[in-house]
Design a protein around this motif. Structure first.
Motif, PDB file in Angstrom:
ATOM      1  N   LYS A  11       6.200 -10.924  -0.429  1.00 18.89           N
ATOM      2  CA  LYS A  11       5.555 -10.051  -1.491  1.00 18.89           C
ATOM      3  C   LYS A  11       4.642  -9.507  -0.342  1.00 18.89           C
ATOM      4  O   LYS A  11       5.092  -8.507   1.056  1.00 18.89           O
ATOM      5  CB  LYS A  11       4.040 -10.794  -2.205  1.00 18.89           C
ATOM      6  CG  LYS A  11       4.972 -10.998  -3.812  1.00 18.89           C
ATOM      7  CD  LYS A  11       3.976 -11.477  -5.302  1.00 18.89           C
ATOM      8  CE  LYS A  11       4.848 -11.387  -6.214  1.00 18.89           C
ATOM      9  NZ  LYS A  11       3.432 -11.559  -6.908  1.00 18.89           N
ATOM     10  N   THR A  12       3.419  -9.289   0.432  1.00 16.11           N
ATOM     11  CA  THR A  12       2.472  -8.843   1.068  1.00 16.11           C
ATOM     12  C   THR A  12       1.803  -9.777   2.079  1.00 16.11           C
ATOM     13  O   THR A  12       1.081  -9.100   3.033  1.00 16.11           O
ATOM     14  CB  THR A  12       1.173  -7.638   0.559  1.00 16.11           C
ATOM     15  OG1 THR A  12       0.829  -8.620  -0.411  1.00 16.11           O
ATOM     16  CG2 THR A  12       1.912  -6.798  -0.027  1.00 16.11           C
ATOM     17  N   GLY A  68      -1.409 -10.401   0.905  1.00 14.99           N
ATOM     18  CA  GLY A  68      -1.346 -11.340  -0.359  1.00 14.99           C
ATOM     19  C   GLY A  68      -2.369 -11.838  -1.242  1.00 14.99           C
ATOM     20  O   GLY A  68      -3.516 -12.050  -0.984  1.00 14.99           O
ATOM     21  N   GLY A  72       2.155 -16.317  -2.941  1.00 12.29           N
ATOM     22  CA  GLY A  72       2.401 -15.358  -1.875  1.00 12.29           C
ATOM     23  C   GLY A  72       2.319 -16.503  -0.492  1.00 12.29           C
ATOM     24  O   GLY A  72       3.354 -16.095   0.055  1.00 12.29           O
ATOM     25  N   ARG A 107      11.781  -9.416  -4.075  1.00  6.92           N
ATOM     26  CA  ARG A 107      11.323  -8.724  -5.284  1.00  6.92           C
ATOM     27  C   ARG A 107       9.907  -8.420  -4.589  1.00  6.92           C
ATOM     28  O   ARG A 107       9.071  -9.109  -3.665  1.00  6.92           O
ATOM     29  CB  ARG A 107      10.894  -9.508  -6.140  1.00  6.92           C
ATOM     30  CG  ARG A 107      12.288  -9.800  -6.168  1.00  6.92           C
ATOM     31  CD  ARG A 107      11.477 -10.887  -7.585  1.00  6.92           C
ATOM     32  NE  ARG A 107      10.904 -12.125  -7.533  1.00  6.92           N
ATOM     33  CZ  ARG A 107      10.722 -12.651  -8.135  1.00  6.92           C
ATOM     34  NH1 ARG A 107      10.643 -13.415 -10.036  1.00  6.92           N
ATOM     35  NH2 ARG A 107      10.686 -14.013  -7.574  1.00  6.92           N
ATOM     36  N   MET A 108       8.682  -7.134  -4.301  1.00 12.48           N
ATOM     37  CA  MET A 108       7.717  -6.533  -4.327  1.00 12.48           C
ATOM     38  C   MET A 108       7.580  -5.571  -5.646  1.00 12.48           C
ATOM     39  O   MET A 108       8.030  -5.217  -6.473  1.00 12.48           O
ATOM     40  CB  MET A 108       7.825  -5.431  -3.471  1.00 12.48           C
ATOM     41  CG  MET A 108       7.934  -6.023  -2.266  1.00 12.48           C
ATOM     42  SD  MET A 108       7.547  -7.028  -1.055  1.00 12.48           S
ATOM     43  CE  MET A 108       6.148  -5.949  -0.060  1.00 12.48           C
ATOM     44  N   VAL A 109       5.785  -5.214  -5.368  1.00 11.64           N
ATOM     45  CA  VAL A 109       4.839  -4.911  -6.328  1.00 11.64           C
ATOM     46  C   VAL A 109       5.659  -3.348  -6.618  1.00 11.64           C
ATOM     47  O   VAL A 109       5.811  -2.655  -5.785  1.00 11.64           O
ATOM     48  CB  VAL A 109       3.731  -4.645  -6.284  1.00 11.64           C
ATOM     49  CG1 VAL A 109       3.101  -4.224  -7.524  1.00 11.64           C
ATOM     50  CG2 VAL A 109       2.928  -5.985  -6.372  1.00 11.64           C
ATOM     51  N   GLU A 110       5.572  -2.753  -8.465  1.00 14.57           N
ATOM     52  CA  GLU A 110       6.277  -1.487  -7.733  1.00 14.57           C
ATOM     53  C   GLU A 110       5.299  -0.038  -7.500  1.00 14.57           C
ATOM     54  O   GLU A 110       4.807  -0.592  -9.008  1.00 14.57           O
ATOM     55  CB  GLU A 110       7.385  -0.631  -9.614  1.00 14.57           C
ATOM     56  CG  GLU A 110       8.254  -0.123  -9.523  1.00 14.57           C
ATOM     57  CD  GLU A 110       8.100  -0.152 -10.785  1.00 14.57           C
ATOM     58  OE1 GLU A 110       8.827   1.019 -11.527  1.00 14.57           O
ATOM     59  OE2 GLU A 110       9.390  -1.474 -11.461  1.00 14.57           O
ATOM     60  N   ARG A 111       5.250   0.451  -6.936  1.00 16.64           N
ATOM     61  CA  ARG A 111       4.437   1.893  -7.615  1.00 16.64           C
ATOM     62  C   ARG A 111       4.121   2.307  -9.144  1.00 16.64           C
ATOM     63  O   ARG A 111       4.833   2.456  -9.240  1.00 16.64           O
ATOM     64  CB  ARG A 111       4.669   2.549  -5.998  1.00 16.64           C
ATOM     65  CG  ARG A 111       5.587   3.695  -6.049  1.00 16.64           C
ATOM     66  CD  ARG A 111       5.256   4.358  -5.208  1.00 16.64           C
ATOM     67  NE  ARG A 111       6.005   5.945  -5.676  1.00 16.64           N
ATOM     68  CZ  ARG A 111       5.402   6.680  -6.221  1.00 16.64           C
ATOM     69  NH1 ARG A 111       4.230   6.797  -5.954  1.00 16.64           N
ATOM     70  NH2 ARG A 111       5.556   7.795  -6.771  1.00 16.64           N
ATOM     71  N   LYS A 112       2.796   2.729  -8.848  1.00 20.43           N
ATOM     72  CA  LYS A 112       2.670   3.379  -9.255  1.00 20.43           C
ATOM     73  C   LYS A 112       2.565   4.523  -9.485  1.00 20.43           C
ATOM     74  O   LYS A 112       2.371   5.186  -8.526  1.00 20.43           O
ATOM     75  CB  LYS A 112       0.276   3.429  -9.688  1.00 20.43           C
ATOM     76  CG  LYS A 112      -0.205   3.900 -11.123  1.00 20.43           C
ATOM     77  CD  LYS A 112      -1.305   3.955 -10.596  1.00 20.43           C
ATOM     78  CE  LYS A 112      -2.452   5.432 -12.213  1.00 20.43           C
ATOM     79  NZ  LYS A 112      -1.388   6.754 -11.592  1.00 20.43           N
ATOM     80  N   LYS A 118       0.294   3.232 -15.391  1.00 20.97           N
ATOM     81  CA  LYS A 118       0.636   1.986 -13.925  1.00 20.97           C
ATOM     82  C   LYS A 118       1.926   2.460 -14.086  1.00 20.97           C
ATOM     83  O   LYS A 118       2.424   3.724 -14.113  1.00 20.97           O
ATOM     84  CB  LYS A 118       0.707   0.524 -15.119  1.00 20.97           C
ATOM     85  CG  LYS A 118      -0.550   0.401 -15.043  1.00 20.97           C
ATOM     86  CD  LYS A 118      -1.581  -1.277 -16.115  1.00 20.97           C
ATOM     87  CE  LYS A 118      -0.438  -2.475 -15.697  1.00 20.97           C
ATOM     88  NZ  LYS A 118      -0.777  -3.664 -16.853  1.00 20.97           N
ATOM     89  N   ALA A 119       2.656   1.673 -13.311  1.00 21.18           N
ATOM     90  CA  ALA A 119       3.762   1.701 -12.777  1.00 21.18           C
ATOM     91  C   ALA A 119       5.042   1.770 -13.866  1.00 21.18           C
ATOM     92  O   ALA A 119       6.060   2.690 -13.233  1.00 21.18           O
ATOM     93  CB  ALA A 119       4.834   0.114 -12.278  1.00 21.18           C
TER      94      ALA A 119
END
Length: 128
Positions: A11-12, A68, A72, A107-112, A118-119
């Motif tokens: 992730k980050t 993160g 993570g 896999r990463m967080v989907e942007r808003k 939200k996303a």
């Protein structure tokens, strides 16, 4: 053996691992592993590549990790240690690869999105 340096990401979270021969001490951000990761699950994730390759008490590991959350960070450390184990001995790859420890999880967080809550969640539509 000199100090071996490897990087792992999830992730980050970014983990830089420095491996050298020693007694099996793991230091994360200048804290002991038991102080940094208080749950047994996270400690197990970090130790997993060492346990699978029978190197629990062979190396001293110093880790700098940032970004993160704690899960993570633990998985980023696990990836970096796995990469270092493969660098030390190519035979370790045969053990770590089937367990999925050498694969960087993309896999990463989907942007808003604009105009949404939200996303994927949308604002409720109501007819009046």
């Amino acid at each position: 053996m000199e100090v071996l340096h490897k990087i792992g990401r999830r992730k980050t979270a970014v983990a830089r691992v420095y491996l050298k021969e020693g007694k099996g001490n793991i230091t994360i951000n200048k804290k002991d592993i038991k102080d940094y990761f208080d749950t047994a699950t996270l400690q197990y994730k970090v130790n997993q590549p060492l346990v699978l390759t029978n190197n629990e008490e062979t190396f001293d590991i110093n880790v700098n990790v940032f970004g993160g959350g704690i899960t993570g960070q633990a998985e980023a450390i696990r990836l970096a240690i796995s990469r270092a184990m493969c660098e030390i001995d190519a035979e370790h790859r045969l053990v770590l690869k089937p367990e999925g420890l050498l694969t960087r999880d993309p896999r990463m967080v989907e942007r808003k999105k604009f105009g949404q809550k939200k996303a994927r969640k949308k604002f409720q539509f109501s007819k009046r």
